[in-house]
Write a protein that holds these residues in place. Structure first.
Motif, PDB file in Angstrom:
ATOM      1  N   VAL A  86       0.878  -1.188   0.011  1.00  0.00           N
ATOM      2  CA  VAL A  86       0.017   0.159   0.030  1.00  0.00           C
ATOM      3  C   VAL A  86       0.760   1.220  -0.036  1.00  0.00           C
ATOM      4  O   VAL A  86       0.352   2.396  -0.006  1.00  0.00           O
ATOM      5  CB  VAL A  86      -0.831   0.022   1.192  1.00  0.00           C
ATOM      6  N   GLY A  87       2.189   1.021   0.102  1.00  0.00           N
ATOM      7  CA  GLY A  87       3.025   2.277   0.166  1.00  0.00           C
ATOM      8  C   GLY A  87       3.110   3.033   1.059  1.00  0.00           C
ATOM      9  O   GLY A  87       3.454   4.260   1.093  1.00  0.00           O
ATOM     10  N   TRP A  88       2.863   2.495   2.601  1.00  0.00           N
ATOM     11  CA  TRP A  88       2.843   3.305   3.701  1.00  0.00           C
ATOM     12  C   TRP A  88       4.516   3.079   4.199  1.00  0.00           C
ATOM     13  O   TRP A  88       4.912   1.865   4.574  1.00  0.00           O
ATOM     14  CB  TRP A  88       1.847   2.503   4.759  1.00  0.00           C
ATOM     15  N   ASN A  89       5.042   3.850   4.449  1.00  0.00           N
ATOM     16  CA  ASN A  89       6.626   3.910   4.906  1.00  0.00           C
ATOM     17  C   ASN A  89       6.531   4.947   6.249  1.00  0.00           C
ATOM     18  O   ASN A  89       5.885   5.946   6.509  1.00  0.00           O
ATOM     19  CB  ASN A  89       7.465   4.434   3.875  1.00  0.00           C
ATOM     20  N   GLY A  90       7.749   4.770   6.841  1.00  0.00           N
ATOM     21  CA  GLY A  90       7.974   5.944   7.882  1.00  0.00           C
ATOM     22  C   GLY A  90       7.763   5.217   9.159  1.00  0.00           C
ATOM     23  O   GLY A  90       6.727   4.311   9.661  1.00  0.00           O
ATOM     24  N   GLU A  91       8.131   6.117  10.129  1.00  0.00           N
ATOM     25  CA  GLU A  91       7.806   5.597  11.662  1.00  0.00           C
ATOM     26  C   GLU A  91       6.406   6.339  12.163  1.00  0.00           C
ATOM     27  O   GLU A  91       5.998   7.189  11.487  1.00  0.00           O
ATOM     28  CB  GLU A  91       9.032   6.119  12.776  1.00  0.00           C
ATOM     29  N   GLY A  92       5.888   5.595  13.265  1.00  0.00           N
ATOM     30  CA  GLY A  92       4.760   6.292  13.641  1.00  0.00           C
ATOM     31  C   GLY A  92       3.414   5.117  13.593  1.00  0.00           C
ATOM     32  O   GLY A  92       3.732   3.974  13.240  1.00  0.00           O
ATOM     33  N   TYR A  93       2.209   5.526  13.641  1.00  0.00           N
ATOM     34  CA  TYR A  93       0.924   4.840  13.859  1.00  0.00           C
ATOM     35  C   TYR A  93       0.145   5.166  12.530  1.00  0.00           C
ATOM     36  O   TYR A  93      -0.005   6.231  12.119  1.00  0.00           O
ATOM     37  CB  TYR A  93       0.139   5.147  14.841  1.00  0.00           C
ATOM     38  N   ASP A  94      -0.473   3.992  11.793  1.00  0.00           N
ATOM     39  CA  ASP A  94      -1.373   4.521  10.774  1.00  0.00           C
ATOM     40  C   ASP A  94      -2.799   3.806  11.126  1.00  0.00           C
ATOM     41  O   ASP A  94      -2.812   2.662  11.423  1.00  0.00           O
ATOM     42  CB  ASP A  94      -0.883   3.763   9.459  1.00  0.00           C
ATOM     43  N   VAL A  95      -3.661   4.824  11.158  1.00  0.00           N
ATOM     44  CA  VAL A  95      -4.812   4.502  11.534  1.00  0.00           C
ATOM     45  C   VAL A  95      -5.776   4.827  10.423  1.00  0.00           C
ATOM     46  O   VAL A  95      -5.964   5.545   9.603  1.00  0.00           O
ATOM     47  CB  VAL A  95      -5.518   5.652  12.590  1.00  0.00           C
ATOM     48  N   LEU A  96      -6.640   3.540  10.163  1.00  0.00           N
ATOM     49  CA  LEU A  96      -7.391   3.355   8.723  1.00  0.00           C
ATOM     50  C   LEU A  96      -8.652   3.944   9.167  1.00  0.00           C
ATOM     51  O   LEU A  96      -9.559   3.862   9.850  1.00  0.00           O
ATOM     52  CB  LEU A  96      -7.512   1.865   8.514  1.00  0.00           C
ATOM     53  N   PHE A  97      -9.108   4.911   8.081  1.00  0.00           N
ATOM     54  CA  PHE A  97     -10.492   5.294   8.018  1.00  0.00           C
ATOM     55  C   PHE A  97     -11.096   5.030   6.502  1.00  0.00           C
ATOM     56  O   PHE A  97     -10.624   5.810   5.508  1.00  0.00           O
ATOM     57  CB  PHE A  97     -10.514   6.948   8.099  1.00  0.00           C
ATOM     58  N   PRO A  98     -11.576   3.858   6.394  1.00  0.00           N
ATOM     59  CA  PRO A  98     -11.942   3.400   5.020  1.00  0.00           C
ATOM     60  C   PRO A  98     -13.121   3.805   4.354  1.00  0.00           C
ATOM     61  O   PRO A  98     -14.085   2.976   3.987  1.00  0.00           O
ATOM     62  CB  PRO A  98     -11.988   1.760   5.312  1.00  0.00           C
ATOM     63  N   TYR A  99     -13.231   5.294   4.379  1.00  0.00           N
ATOM     64  CA  TYR A  99     -14.494   5.839   3.774  1.00  0.00           C
ATOM     65  C   TYR A  99     -13.913   7.180   3.071  1.00  0.00           C
ATOM     66  O   TYR A  99     -13.311   7.892   3.360  1.00  0.00           O
ATOM     67  CB  TYR A  99     -15.570   6.160   4.708  1.00  0.00           C
ATOM     68  N   HIS A 100     -14.950   7.594   2.217  1.00  0.00           N
ATOM     69  CA  HIS A 100     -14.733   8.844   1.582  1.00  0.00           C
ATOM     70  C   HIS A 100     -15.169   9.951   2.490  1.00  0.00           C
ATOM     71  O   HIS A 100     -15.999   9.912   3.196  1.00  0.00           O
ATOM     72  CB  HIS A 100     -15.563   9.224   0.317  1.00  0.00           C
ATOM     73  N   PRO A 101     -14.028  11.009   2.564  1.00  0.00           N
ATOM     74  CA  PRO A 101     -14.523  12.022   3.641  1.00  0.00           C
ATOM     75  C   PRO A 101     -15.690  12.761   3.525  1.00  0.00           C
ATOM     76  O   PRO A 101     -16.288  13.270   4.320  1.00  0.00           O
ATOM     77  CB  PRO A 101     -13.388  12.914   3.575  1.00  0.00           C
TER      78      PRO A 101
END
Length: 325
Positions: free
Chosen positions: A151-166
């Motif tokens: 999915v191309g997610w890189n870097g340190e930290g936390y990834d929080v998924l919001f699987p909807y259009h804003p």
């Protein structure tokens, strides 16, 4: 068994998966979808639904065993003429939103009504509880590093998924952004809210396996698929107390069902700091596509053999008590 399906969204993944599973059980489907343009910020006009009436009337005469109407706005078309029994599946917003009066008016005339949660059944006073099923072969735990690469997610930290259009107001993206923003300010590592929409459904498991948590901030839901799919991938869930999420997440850890912003913030921070996958997959087995397809097939068989209309009290969700009203 020949079934005519009426829908407002012929590409809905959960409906397509359910039909495929029912086809394995000997059911054949023809699908009609309401015409007209619909997308982010747009909706169909009343004229689109009026034009749908004659299409349904013509097709309904072709010898079907029953009509399965998905979403409350298709129910009036399904019931017009009533050549064959009608099964109505309500999706959530057609019970709690502005469409609710249409749904309620049609319910008494349907041979069976299917809802996604006990909350929906309480709201309309009847219905058989069959949540949308999850494809456990597709949604399963995978190697997180490989998923992040895909999915191309890189870097340190936390990834929080919001699987909807804003733009989907019921999902309340501004609240999700606010919750993630506060968590980002309070944690030592950055928190990134990953908004994902418009991708193939087959790719969603990669995002769920790449993420640290799923954040759901909806105003209302029936039985949100994203929560059950996250459970199947062992992705921790932080969610508002909507639909059947409290029932689904009972015993699932780490995961949090919250009512206030403070509870959502504390829950998200706690889940991220634990940095653990959940035990949700085992709980997700009760709503596998196989289990829910079996339940729907039983409804079809009963309706096609029934002379009476409107016996919709039995719960077919093994996680729901028959008297949960």
């Amino acid at each position: 068994m020949e079934v005519l399906t009426l829908t407002t969204n012929e590409n809905a993944p959960f409906m397509i998966q359910q039909q495929a599973a029912l086809e394995e059980r000997g059911v054949s489907f023809s699908t009609l979808s309401v015409g007209g343009e619909i997308g982010n910020g747009t909706s169909r006009s009343p004229a689109d639904y009026l034009r749908f009436f004659p299409r349904v009337r013509r097709e309904a005469r072709e010898g079907y065993d029953l009509i399965h109407a998905h979403y409350g706005l298709t129910a009036p078309m399904a019931l017009a003429g009533r050549e064959v029994p009608v099964v109505l599946s309500l999706w959530g917003s057609d019970v709690h939103g502005p469409v609710a009066p249409v749904s309620r008016a049609c319910v008494p005339f349907c041979a069976a009504v299917v809802v996604m949660s006990p909350e929906m059944r309480r709201a309309i006073g009847t219905g058989e509880v069959i949540p949308d099923g999850v494809d456990l072969a597709l949604f399963r735990p995978r190697d997180r590093n490989e998923a992040r690469e895909r999915v191309g997610w890189n870097g340190e930290g936390y990834d929080v998924l919001f699987p909807y259009h804003p733009s989907r107001e019921v999902k309340d993206y501004p609240r999700a952004k606010r919750i993630a923003g506060v968590a980002d300010a309070l944690l030592d590592r950055p928190v990134r809210l990953r908004t994902v929409s418009g991708v193939d459904h087959d790719r969603i498991p990669d995002y769920m396996n790449a993420a640290d948590a799923l954040l759901l901030t909806s105003h209302s839901e029936g039985s949100p698929n994203s929560v059950k799919e996250a459970m199947a991938c062992n992705l921790p869930v932080v969610t508002t107390d909507v639909g059947d999420v409290r029932e689904r997440l009972r015993g699932v850890s780490p995961s949090v069902v919250a009512r206030t912003d403070d509870e959502l913030i504390d829950g998200l921070i706690g889940v991220l700091e634990r940095s653990e996958r959940s035990n949700g997959r085992e709980a997700a087995r009760t709503v596998s596509i196989e289990a829910t397809a079996d339940a729907m097939h039983s409804v079809y068989e009963r309706v096609c053999g029934a002379d009476a209309v409107g016996d919709g009290e039995r719960s077919v969700d093994p996680a729901v008590r028959p008297d949960a009203r």
